[in-house]
Design an enzyme around this catalytic site. Structure first.
Site, PDB file in Angstrom:
ATOM      1  N   SER A 142       7.722  -1.749   4.076  1.00 12.20           N
ATOM      2  CA  SER A 142       6.548  -0.978   4.496  1.00 12.20           C
ATOM      3  C   SER A 142       6.983   0.078   5.505  1.00 12.20           C
ATOM      4  CB  SER A 142       5.511  -1.892   5.149  1.00 12.20           C
ATOM      5  OG  SER A 142       4.514  -1.119   5.815  1.00 12.20           O
ATOM      6  N   TYR A 198       3.293  -8.756  10.671  1.00  7.98           N
ATOM      7  CA  TYR A 198       3.540  -8.028   9.423  1.00  7.98           C
ATOM      8  C   TYR A 198       4.650  -6.993   9.602  1.00  7.98           C
ATOM      9  CZ  TYR A 198       2.649  -5.038   5.347  1.00  7.98           C
ATOM     10  OH  TYR A 198       2.778  -4.297   4.192  1.00  7.98           O
TER      11      TYR A 198
HETATM   12  N1  NAP Z   1      -0.862  -1.325  -0.289  1.00 13.03           N
HETATM   13  C1  NAP Z   1      -0.265  -0.808   0.782  1.00 13.03           C
HETATM   14  O1  NAP Z   1      -0.818   0.095   1.466  1.00 13.03           O
HETATM   15  C2  NAP Z   1       1.123  -1.245   1.156  1.00 13.03           C
HETATM   16  C3  NAP Z   1       1.796  -0.484   2.123  1.00 13.03           C
HETATM   17  C4  NAP Z   1       3.074  -0.863   2.502  1.00 13.03           C
HETATM   18  C5  NAP Z   1       3.680  -1.955   1.918  1.00 13.03           C
HETATM   19  N2  NAP Z   1       3.007  -2.675   0.981  1.00 13.03           N
HETATM   20  C6  NAP Z   1       3.707  -3.832   0.417  1.00 13.03           C
HETATM   21  O2  NAP Z   1       3.746  -3.734  -0.989  1.00 13.03           O
HETATM   22  C7  NAP Z   1       3.739  -5.037  -1.572  1.00 13.03           C
HETATM   23  C8  NAP Z   1       2.606  -5.119  -2.576  1.00 13.03           C
HETATM   24  O3  NAP Z   1       1.397  -4.828  -1.918  1.00 13.03           O
HETATM   25  P1  NAP Z   1       0.027  -4.533  -2.683  1.00 13.03           P
HETATM   26  O4  NAP Z   1      -0.687  -3.550  -1.862  1.00 13.03           O
HETATM   27  O5  NAP Z   1       0.262  -4.293  -4.125  1.00 13.03           O
HETATM   28  O6  NAP Z   1      -0.675  -5.963  -2.433  1.00 13.03           O
HETATM   29  P2  NAP Z   1      -1.789  -6.739  -3.260  1.00 13.03           P
HETATM   30  O7  NAP Z   1      -2.670  -5.772  -3.945  1.00 13.03           O
HETATM   31  O8  NAP Z   1      -2.371  -7.719  -2.308  1.00 13.03           O
HETATM   32  O9  NAP Z   1      -0.902  -7.535  -4.356  1.00 13.03           O
HETATM   33  C9  NAP Z   1       0.016  -8.486  -3.885  1.00 13.03           C
HETATM   34  C10 NAP Z   1       0.810  -9.038  -5.046  1.00 13.03           C
HETATM   35  O10 NAP Z   1       1.743  -9.991  -4.515  1.00 13.03           O
HETATM   36  C11 NAP Z   1       1.502 -11.255  -5.128  1.00 13.03           C
HETATM   37  N3  NAP Z   1       1.703 -12.332  -4.169  1.00 13.03           N
HETATM   38  C12 NAP Z   1       1.217 -12.425  -2.895  1.00 13.03           C
HETATM   39  N4  NAP Z   1       1.584 -13.581  -2.340  1.00 13.03           N
HETATM   40  C13 NAP Z   1       2.319 -14.238  -3.275  1.00 13.03           C
HETATM   41  C14 NAP Z   1       2.980 -15.485  -3.302  1.00 13.03           C
HETATM   42  N5  NAP Z   1       2.949 -16.320  -2.247  1.00 13.03           N
HETATM   43  N6  NAP Z   1       3.644 -15.839  -4.416  1.00 13.03           N
HETATM   44  C15 NAP Z   1       3.682 -15.020  -5.496  1.00 13.03           C
HETATM   45  N7  NAP Z   1       3.062 -13.831  -5.539  1.00 13.03           N
HETATM   46  C16 NAP Z   1       2.389 -13.450  -4.439  1.00 13.03           C
HETATM   47  C17 NAP Z   1       0.069 -11.218  -5.602  1.00 13.03           C
HETATM   48  O11 NAP Z   1      -0.067 -12.129  -6.673  1.00 13.03           O
HETATM   49  P3  NAP Z   1      -1.348 -13.116  -6.848  1.00 13.03           P
HETATM   50  O12 NAP Z   1      -2.581 -12.274  -6.668  1.00 13.03           O
HETATM   51  O13 NAP Z   1      -1.175 -13.649  -8.247  1.00 13.03           O
HETATM   52  O14 NAP Z   1      -1.212 -14.184  -5.812  1.00 13.03           O
HETATM   53  C18 NAP Z   1      -0.058  -9.751  -6.041  1.00 13.03           C
HETATM   54  O15 NAP Z   1       0.475  -9.584  -7.346  1.00 13.03           O
HETATM   55  C19 NAP Z   1       3.624  -6.021  -0.416  1.00 13.03           C
HETATM   56  O16 NAP Z   1       4.887  -6.512  -0.077  1.00 13.03           O
HETATM   57  C20 NAP Z   1       3.043  -5.166   0.709  1.00 13.03           C
HETATM   58  O17 NAP Z   1       3.384  -5.669   1.980  1.00 13.03           O
HETATM   59  C21 NAP Z   1       1.750  -2.344   0.595  1.00 13.03           C
END
Ligand code: NAP
Length: 237
Positions: free
Chosen positions: A132, A146
């Site tokens: 991130s 985080y």
């Molecule tokens: N969106 C942002 O603005 C942003 C910014 C910076 C970094 N990120 C990073 O990008 C990554 C993805 O974020 P996102 O925004 O796509 O999040 P999201 O919409 O909440 O999706 C999270 C994904 O991770 C999976 N996941 C979470 N906990 C898990 C676990 N314990 N075991 C297996 N799978 C798990 C979820 O699967 P299930 O639903 O099946 O549990 C889902 O597919 C993360 O690492 C986040 O920190 C996001």
């Protein structure tokens, strides 16, 4: 023919958001894609059917299950660790068990998954962590655990890059800024605040993030390792 034709790709946390975009992109490039999920079996099933990928239920917070799963899959050409949780709030009120689980998913899982994958990974393989931009800039309160977890990935990738470099395996971090997903919806209540920190004042799309991941997994990126790339509209600039 795509450079990913015949390549085996595992995406941890691929059922939704950025992970699902990464699954779609690798599948469209001809890779054999496997992805894990935990709480969204419906999304996982639909995505697997849509892309011809395989969905596997595995909790990234469960170290031993994760290591055993990866060890059972055979050689992986690409590992993407995308699973991550946010956990925001006053640190004085946040239960220690919740913080420990965040660290298990966001820090321990990338480390153990990378090592487990590297055991059987062919020379020239790729390991990519989704970090991130909060590793480089944390302008809001309530997100210390985080941002600490995402900063850890930078040190981890530098060290593992040294460990696996002799085999041509690269280890890098992709650091998104605000990206439109369930975790951080573009129309959410904090959008004005977040856009105020950015030079390009909009959320990224998950497809934009997947483009950088695919580039780092490809042959043109074979000399890039131990690096962290912000893809954040200037959030950390
Ligand atoms: N969106 C942002 O603005 C942003 C910014 C910076 C970094 N990120 C990073 O990008 C990554 C993805 O974020 P996102 O925004 O796509 O999040 P999201 O919409 O909440 O999706 C999270 C994904 O991770 C999976 N996941 C979470 N906990 C898990 C676990 N314990 N075991 C297996 N799978 C798990 C979820 O699967 P299930 O639903 O099946 O549990 C889902 O597919 C993360 O690492 C986040 O920190 C996001």
């Amino acid at each position: 023919m795509s450079v990913f034709e015949g390549k085996s790709v595992l995406v941890l946390g691929g059922s939704r958001g950025i992970g699902a975009a990464i699954v779609r992109r690798f599948a469209s490039e001809g890779a054999k894609v496997l992805f894990t999920y935990l709480s969204s079996p419906g999304d996982a099933e639909v995505l697997a059917a849509e892309t011809g990928s395989e969905a596997l239920r595995a909790d990234s917070g469960d170290r031993d299950t994760l290591i055993a799963l990866i060890g059972s899959l055979g050689p992986l050409d690409v590992l993407v660790v995308n699973s991550g949780i946010l956990g925001a709030g006053d640190p004085l009120d946040m239960p220690p068990n919740d913080i420990d689980r965040l660290f298990r998913i966001n820090i321990h899982a990338p480390y153990h998954a990378a090592v487990a994958a590297a055991r059987n990974m062919p020379d020239g393989g790729r390991i990519i962590f989704i970090g991130s931009a909060n590793a480089d800039r944390m302008p809001m309160s309530g997100l210390a655990a985080y941002s600490a977890s995402k900063s850890a990935l930078k040190g981890m990738s530098k060290g593992l890059a040294r460990d696996f470099g002799a085999r041509g395996i690269t280890v890098n971090v992709v650091q998104p800024g605000p990206t439109d997903t369930d975790m951080n919806p573009a129309k959410g209540p904090l959008k004005e605040v977040m856009h105020g920190f950015m030079a390009i004042r909009r959320h990224a799309t998950s497809a934009e993030i997947s483009g950088l991941v695919v580039y780092l997994a490809g042959p043109e990126a074979g000399i890039i390792t131990g690096a962290a790339y912000n893809i954040d509209g200037g959030f950390a600039a």
